[in-house]
Design a protein around this motif. Structure first.
Motif, PDB file in Angstrom:
ATOM      1  N   PHE A 235       3.747  -2.095  -0.712  1.00 24.77           N
ATOM      2  CA  PHE A 235       3.616  -1.553   0.635  1.00 24.77           C
ATOM      3  C   PHE A 235       3.592  -2.725   1.685  1.00 24.77           C
ATOM      4  O   PHE A 235       3.007  -2.168   2.639  1.00 24.77           O
ATOM      5  CB  PHE A 235       2.432  -0.594   0.598  1.00 24.77           C
ATOM      6  CG  PHE A 235       2.962   0.471  -0.074  1.00 24.77           C
ATOM      7  CD1 PHE A 235       3.849   1.449   0.253  1.00 24.77           C
ATOM      8  CD2 PHE A 235       1.984   0.827  -1.318  1.00 24.77           C
ATOM      9  CE1 PHE A 235       4.039   2.569  -0.848  1.00 24.77           C
ATOM     10  CE2 PHE A 235       2.134   2.088  -2.026  1.00 24.77           C
ATOM     11  CZ  PHE A 235       3.145   2.827  -1.930  1.00 24.77           C
ATOM     12  N   HIS A 236       3.750  -3.978   1.065  1.00 27.23           N
ATOM     13  CA  HIS A 236       3.443  -5.036   2.172  1.00 27.23           C
ATOM     14  C   HIS A 236       2.312  -5.171   2.858  1.00 27.23           C
ATOM     15  O   HIS A 236       2.143  -5.640   4.113  1.00 27.23           O
ATOM     16  CB  HIS A 236       4.621  -5.163   3.162  1.00 27.23           C
ATOM     17  CG  HIS A 236       5.951  -4.840   2.540  1.00 27.23           C
ATOM     18  ND1 HIS A 236       6.617  -5.713   1.826  1.00 27.23           N
ATOM     19  CD2 HIS A 236       6.868  -3.519   2.678  1.00 27.23           C
ATOM     20  CE1 HIS A 236       7.781  -5.242   1.425  1.00 27.23           C
ATOM     21  NE2 HIS A 236       8.205  -4.039   1.751  1.00 27.23           N
ATOM     22  N   CYS A 237       1.190  -4.884   2.155  1.00 29.32           N
ATOM     23  CA  CYS A 237      -0.180  -5.404   2.572  1.00 29.32           C
ATOM     24  C   CYS A 237      -0.691  -6.788   2.701  1.00 29.32           C
ATOM     25  O   CYS A 237      -0.261  -7.479   1.693  1.00 29.32           O
ATOM     26  CB  CYS A 237      -1.016  -4.372   1.983  1.00 29.32           C
ATOM     27  SG  CYS A 237      -0.558  -2.975   1.821  1.00 29.32           S
ATOM     28  N   GLU A 238      -1.599  -7.118   3.474  1.00 26.45           N
ATOM     29  CA  GLU A 238      -2.125  -8.376   3.490  1.00 26.45           C
ATOM     30  C   GLU A 238      -3.470  -8.062   2.371  1.00 26.45           C
ATOM     31  O   GLU A 238      -4.209  -7.520   2.887  1.00 26.45           O
ATOM     32  CB  GLU A 238      -2.747  -8.826   4.909  1.00 26.45           C
ATOM     33  CG  GLU A 238      -1.569  -8.985   5.866  1.00 26.45           C
ATOM     34  CD  GLU A 238      -0.806 -10.458   5.346  1.00 26.45           C
ATOM     35  OE1 GLU A 238      -1.631 -11.177   4.804  1.00 26.45           O
ATOM     36  OE2 GLU A 238       0.266 -10.528   5.575  1.00 26.45           O
ATOM     37  N   LEU A 239      -3.445  -8.923   1.296  1.00 28.36           N
ATOM     38  CA  LEU A 239      -4.562  -8.696   0.454  1.00 28.36           C
ATOM     39  C   LEU A 239      -5.501  -9.784   0.630  1.00 28.36           C
ATOM     40  O   LEU A 239      -4.917 -10.955   0.297  1.00 28.36           O
ATOM     41  CB  LEU A 239      -3.995  -8.446  -1.084  1.00 28.36           C
ATOM     42  CG  LEU A 239      -4.863  -8.428  -2.303  1.00 28.36           C
ATOM     43  CD1 LEU A 239      -5.672  -7.043  -1.988  1.00 28.36           C
ATOM     44  CD2 LEU A 239      -4.400  -8.334  -3.481  1.00 28.36           C
ATOM     45  N   THR A 240      -6.652  -9.468   0.599  1.00 28.63           N
ATOM     46  CA  THR A 240      -7.846 -10.835   0.659  1.00 28.63           C
ATOM     47  C   THR A 240      -8.707 -10.323  -0.636  1.00 28.63           C
ATOM     48  O   THR A 240      -9.130  -9.313  -0.762  1.00 28.63           O
ATOM     49  CB  THR A 240      -8.518 -10.734   1.868  1.00 28.63           C
ATOM     50  OG1 THR A 240      -7.671 -11.086   3.035  1.00 28.63           O
ATOM     51  CG2 THR A 240      -9.621 -11.842   1.819  1.00 28.63           C
ATOM     52  N   VAL A 241      -8.721 -11.333  -1.495  1.00 27.93           N
ATOM     53  CA  VAL A 241      -9.757 -11.231  -2.708  1.00 27.93           C
ATOM     54  C   VAL A 241     -11.025 -11.946  -2.701  1.00 27.93           C
ATOM     55  O   VAL A 241     -10.837 -13.328  -2.399  1.00 27.93           O
ATOM     56  CB  VAL A 241      -9.022 -11.513  -4.200  1.00 27.93           C
ATOM     57  CG1 VAL A 241      -9.930 -11.408  -5.300  1.00 27.93           C
ATOM     58  CG2 VAL A 241      -7.661 -10.558  -4.244  1.00 27.93           C
ATOM     59  N   MET A 242     -12.010 -11.045  -2.583  1.00 32.02           N
ATOM     60  CA  MET A 242     -13.288 -11.958  -2.505  1.00 32.02           C
ATOM     61  C   MET A 242     -13.783 -12.199  -4.156  1.00 32.02           C
ATOM     62  O   MET A 242     -14.026 -11.302  -4.825  1.00 32.02           O
ATOM     63  CB  MET A 242     -14.669 -11.167  -2.095  1.00 32.02           C
ATOM     64  CG  MET A 242     -15.906 -11.934  -2.227  1.00 32.02           C
ATOM     65  SD  MET A 242     -17.330 -11.093  -1.515  1.00 32.02           S
ATOM     66  CE  MET A 242     -18.660 -12.318  -1.817  1.00 32.02           C
TER      67      MET A 242
END
Length: 232
Positions: free
Chosen positions: A199-206
């Motif tokens: 879905f072309h999301c911006e994913l940020t992983v902590m």
């Protein structure tokens, strides 16, 4: 920061921030409440947003109720969003955990112009299946008994499982940013990565984070992420 508490129908609501032409609908997760929207409003208020937060059934001012499930929450969210769209020309979404899944079910046909998801539940069918594995429960057992209490505090429900199986998230057109913790036990990292890719999301992983962002370090990551992604 200005605040107003009121009701939308029978739903307790809290509006935070100075008058603006755009609003974020804040949707809490399990064990949350509308007051969690205050911290979010402190970050997005300077960016020109108001925040409308509500209590879903069984939470906040509604702890005596039942109905923290999709067949109650989804129509409520749709009603609140319709109410908001009559009053603000621009509407966006900020949702946490199970609130993100409810919101995707509610808003896919008329998506917010932007969405921010924190520790979202993205594949409810798989989450329930994994809980069944943790509890040593088969599909046949769940179908026969309809509901099964688990040792880890969750009630497995055949109705809920069938609902989730019949409604996978296959369409989510809202531009979305996701904040995910690699220690999340409800959503697997590969699920978050797959969803973001589809879905072309911006994913940020902590790295080293948890499903519930609550320590000072985690809350600072959340604040910085919000600041970076909330604007449109």
């Amino acid at each position: 920061m200005r605040e107003a508490a009121f009701q939308i129908g029978q739903i307790p609501a809290l509006l935070c921030g100075d008058e603006a032409d755009k609003v974020y609908l804040f949707v809490h997760g399990r064990h949350g409440c509308k007051e969690e929207g205050r911290a979010f409003a402190e970050t997005v208020g300077p960016l020109g947003w108001q925040v409308l937060a509500i209590d879903l059934p069984e939470h906040g001012e509604r702890t005596g109720e039942t109905g923290f499930d999709p067949w109650h929450a989804v129509p409520e969210l749709q009603a609140v969003m319709a109410w908001a769209r009559e009053r603000w020309p621009r509407t966006a979404l900020r949702a946490t955990s199970l609130g993100a899944w409810f919101s995707m079910l509610a808003f896919a046909a008329e998506p917010p112009e932007k969405s921010l998801f924190v520790s979202p539940v993205l594949d409810m069918e798989r989450l329930i299946w994994r809980m069944m594995q943790w509890a040593g429960v088969t599909e046949a057992e769940l179908e026969a008994r309809r509901e099964i209490e688990t040792s880890f505090g969750e009630t497995l429900s055949w109705r809920y499982y069938q609902y989730a199986k019949s409604r996978p998230i296959t369409f989510w057109p809202s531009p979305t940013a996701i904040l995910y913790a690699d220690g999340d036990t409800l959503t697997e990292r590969r699920e978050a990565e797959s969803f973001a890719a589809r879905f072309h999301c911006e994913l940020t992983v902590m790295e080293g984070g948890e499903h519930w962002f609550h320590t000072p370090e985690q809350l600072e990551v959340l604040r910085r992420w919000t600041e970076a992604n909330a604007g449109i």
